[in-house]
Design an enzyme around this catalytic site. Structure first.
Site, PDB file in Angstrom:
ATOM      1  N   CYS A  57       0.863  -0.867   0.132  1.00  0.00           N
ATOM      2  CA  CYS A  57       0.065   0.530   0.001  1.00  0.00           C
ATOM      3  C   CYS A  57       0.690   0.684   0.029  1.00  0.00           C
ATOM      4  O   CYS A  57       2.129   1.220   1.182  1.00  0.00           O
ATOM      5  CB  CYS A  57      -0.869   0.087   1.318  1.00  0.00           C
ATOM      6  SG  CYS A  57      -2.347   1.584   0.968  1.00  0.00           S
ATOM      7  N   CYS A  61       0.484   4.493   6.726  1.00  0.00           N
ATOM      8  CA  CYS A  61       0.326   4.737   7.873  1.00  0.00           C
ATOM      9  C   CYS A  61       0.728   3.869   9.666  1.00  0.00           C
ATOM     10  O   CYS A  61       1.290   3.204   8.993  1.00  0.00           O
ATOM     11  CB  CYS A  61      -1.494   3.799   8.136  1.00  0.00           C
ATOM     12  SG  CYS A  61      -2.298   4.444   7.199  1.00  0.00           S
ATOM     13  N   CYS A  64       0.112  -0.257  10.380  1.00  0.00           N
ATOM     14  CA  CYS A  64       0.371  -0.432   9.217  1.00  0.00           C
ATOM     15  C   CYS A  64       0.949  -1.826   9.017  1.00  0.00           C
ATOM     16  O   CYS A  64       1.992  -0.933   8.151  1.00  0.00           O
ATOM     17  CB  CYS A  64      -1.287  -0.336   8.470  1.00  0.00           C
ATOM     18  SG  CYS A  64      -1.811  -1.073   7.337  1.00  0.00           S
ATOM     19  N   CYS A 101     -16.704  -8.651   4.696  1.00  0.00           N
ATOM     20  CA  CYS A 101     -15.916  -6.893   4.617  1.00  0.00           C
ATOM     21  C   CYS A 101     -14.788  -7.913   4.343  1.00  0.00           C
ATOM     22  O   CYS A 101     -14.582  -9.051   4.208  1.00  0.00           O
ATOM     23  CB  CYS A 101     -15.639  -7.241   5.696  1.00  0.00           C
ATOM     24  SG  CYS A 101     -17.362  -6.789   7.190  1.00  0.00           S
ATOM     25  N   CYS A 133     -19.688  -5.395   3.099  1.00  0.00           N
ATOM     26  CA  CYS A 133     -18.477  -4.391   3.164  1.00  0.00           C
ATOM     27  C   CYS A 133     -17.131  -4.558   2.623  1.00  0.00           C
ATOM     28  O   CYS A 133     -16.307  -5.538   2.055  1.00  0.00           O
ATOM     29  CB  CYS A 133     -18.445  -4.433   4.147  1.00  0.00           C
ATOM     30  SG  CYS A 133     -17.491  -2.875   5.090  1.00  0.00           S
ATOM     31  N   CYS A 193     -19.206   2.561   6.939  1.00  0.00           N
ATOM     32  CA  CYS A 193     -18.904   1.366   8.388  1.00  0.00           C
ATOM     33  C   CYS A 193     -17.411   2.093   8.633  1.00  0.00           C
ATOM     34  O   CYS A 193     -16.183   2.524   7.922  1.00  0.00           O
ATOM     35  CB  CYS A 193     -18.104   0.341   8.557  1.00  0.00           C
ATOM     36  SG  CYS A 193     -17.346  -0.738   9.156  1.00  0.00           S
ATOM     37  N   ARG A 265     -19.059  -2.088  16.955  1.00  0.00           N
ATOM     38  CA  ARG A 265     -18.413  -3.453  16.002  1.00  0.00           C
ATOM     39  C   ARG A 265     -16.679  -3.193  17.127  1.00  0.00           C
ATOM     40  O   ARG A 265     -15.775  -2.387  16.820  1.00  0.00           O
ATOM     41  CB  ARG A 265     -17.713  -3.098  15.112  1.00  0.00           C
ATOM     42  CG  ARG A 265     -17.547  -4.409  13.936  1.00  0.00           C
ATOM     43  CD  ARG A 265     -17.078  -4.596  13.057  1.00  0.00           C
ATOM     44  NE  ARG A 265     -18.333  -4.111  11.825  1.00  0.00           N
ATOM     45  CZ  ARG A 265     -19.341  -4.449  11.643  1.00  0.00           C
ATOM     46  NH1 ARG A 265     -19.851  -5.364  12.178  1.00  0.00           N
ATOM     47  NH2 ARG A 265     -20.358  -3.450  10.750  1.00  0.00           N
TER      48      ARG A 265
END
Length: 325
Positions: A57, A61, A64, A101, A133, A193, A265
Site C-alpha cells: 500500500c 499509516c 499498518c 467484509c 462491505c 462503517c 463493532r
C-alpha cells in the site's frame, strides 16, 4: 412500540471527554440503559473479514504492516480471484456470519479489471444472502455509484484517530480527504462503517475528539468499529505498549451513548482481551464482532471460542438488519 432515543449531532469534545473520565460503573450503567433501549433482545451481529489484496500500500499509516513504507510490508501474497473470495464468503455464512467484509490495500480504488472483480465479488456475496462491505481507500463518485448498484451494503473508511493527532500517524492522505470519501459513500446511498483505533500514543482528548467527529456526522455511521492497536514488528508503532482493556470498554460505552443506533463493532485488538474483558465490552454496548480466525493481517479469536464467548454471555447472534435510526 419500543421507546425511541433522541440522537444528537452537536456533541462537544468537552462533553465526550467528561464521559470518558466518568466513574466506570456510572458509565456502564448509562451505556446499558441506552443499549437495551436501542437494541432490544441484545443481539450481536457477526461479521467476517477477508484481505483480497494484501500489502504494497502506498499509504504510510504508522500502525499498518501493509504499508510499502515499512519493513513489515507483507507484499508477495497473490490477490484473490472472484471465486476464491466467494468460496470464503460461503464458509463464513455457514459458520454463522451475516456480513462479509473485503479489504484491498490501496490508497484509492483502481479502475479496470480489479474494480470489475470487486463488483463481481459484491454481487456474489449479496447473492449468498450476506451483507457486503468493502474497504479499499478513497473512491470517486462514479465508483461509489457503481458499488451501490452492485448491492454494496457498507463501505469501511476509518478516521483512525483525531484530527489533532492524525499527522503523527498518517502523512500520505489528509483528514479532509477521509471526510470527503465518507460523503461520496453517503451520496451513493451506501451505509458507512467508520471508526478508529486507540493505543497509538493519543491523549484522552484525542479520543474524545475522534468520537466527536463521528457523533456529529448526520446521520451517524451505521457501523462504528472500535479498534485497539495491535503493535506489529516493522511498523513505527511496534514498541507501543498495549492499552488497559478498560480503556477499550470505556470507548465502546461512550460510542454507544453518543450513537445509540449505530452498530458498535469490537474489532482489532480483541484477541488481546480475556473473556471477561470482552463480555464487559458487550455489556458496554458492543453489538457486533469480527468473527473468524483472522482480520486483514492480524489474528482474531477462533470461531469456536467466539461461540463459547457469546454463549457464556447469554448473547444472541443476529441475522437481522441493524435497527433503523
Amino acid at each position: 412500540m419500543s421507546e425511541r432515543l433522541d440522537q444528537r449531532h452537536d456533541w462537544t469534545v468537552e462533553e465526550i471527554e467528561a464521559l470518558l473520565q466518568s466513574p466506570l460503573m456510572d458509565l456502564l450503567w448509562n451505556a446499558q440503559a441506552v443499549h437495551r433501549t436501542a437494541n432490544p433482545g441484545y443481539r450481536v451481529q457477526l461479521a467476517s473479514l477477508l484481505s483480497v489484496k494484501t500489502g504494497g500500500c502506498e499509504e504510510d499509516c504508522a500502525y499498518c504492516p501493509q504499508s510499502m513504507h515499512h519493513s513489515s510490508d507483507v507484499t508477495g501474497q497473490p490477490d484473490l480471484e472472484v471465486q476464491a473470495v466467494l468460496d470464503r464468503a460461503r464458509v463464513a455464512a455457514e459458520a454463522g456470519a451475516d456480513r462479509f467484509c473485503m479489504g484491498w490495500a490501496w490508497r484509492e480504488i483502481r479502475e479496470g479489471p480489479a474494480f470489475e472483480s470487486m463488483l463481481s465479488m459484491v454481487r456474489g456475496v449479496r447473492e449468498l444472502g450476506l451483507e457486503a462491505c468493502v474497504t479499499a481507500g478513497m473512491l470517486t463518485d462514479t465508483q461509489a455509484e457503481r458499488l451501490a448498484e452492485a448491492g454494496l451494503t457498507a463501505y469501511n473508511h476509518n478516521l483512525d484517530t483525531s484530527p489533532e493527532h492524525y499527522d503523527n500517524i498518517i502523512t500520505t492522505r489528509t483528514y479532509q480527504e477521509r471526510l470527503e470519501t465518507l460523503q461520496r459513500v453517503r451520496q451513493a446511498g451506501v451505509t458507512l462503517c467508520c471508526g478508529g483505533i486507540i493505543g497509538m500514543g493519543e491523549s484522552l482528548r484525542d479520543r474524545a475528539s475522534m468520537l466527536q467527529v463521528l457523533a456529529c456526522l448526520d446521520p451517524h455511521p451505521e457501523s462504528v468499529p472500535i479498534n485497539a492497536l495491535v503493535a506489529v514488528e516493522g511498523t513505527p508503532l511496534e514498541a507501543q505498549p498495549s492499552i488497559d482493556p478498560l480503556e477499550l470498554v470505556r470507548m465502546v460505552a461512550v460510542a454507544r451513548i453518543l450513537m445509540p443506533y449505530s452498530r458498535v463493532r469490537l474489532s482489532a485488538g480483541r484477541e488481546q482481551l480475556n473473556r471477561e474483558a470482552q463480555i464487559l465490552c458487550l455489556q458496554a454496548g458492543a453489538d457486533s464482532i469480527f468473527y473468524g480466525d483472522s482480520l486483514l493481517t492480524t489474528s482474531n479469536p477462533a470461531v469456536e471460542s467466539d461461540r463459547a464467548l457469546l454463549a457464556a454471555a447469554g448473547v444472541q447472534a443476529s441475522w437481522q438488519e441493524a435497527p433503523a435510526a
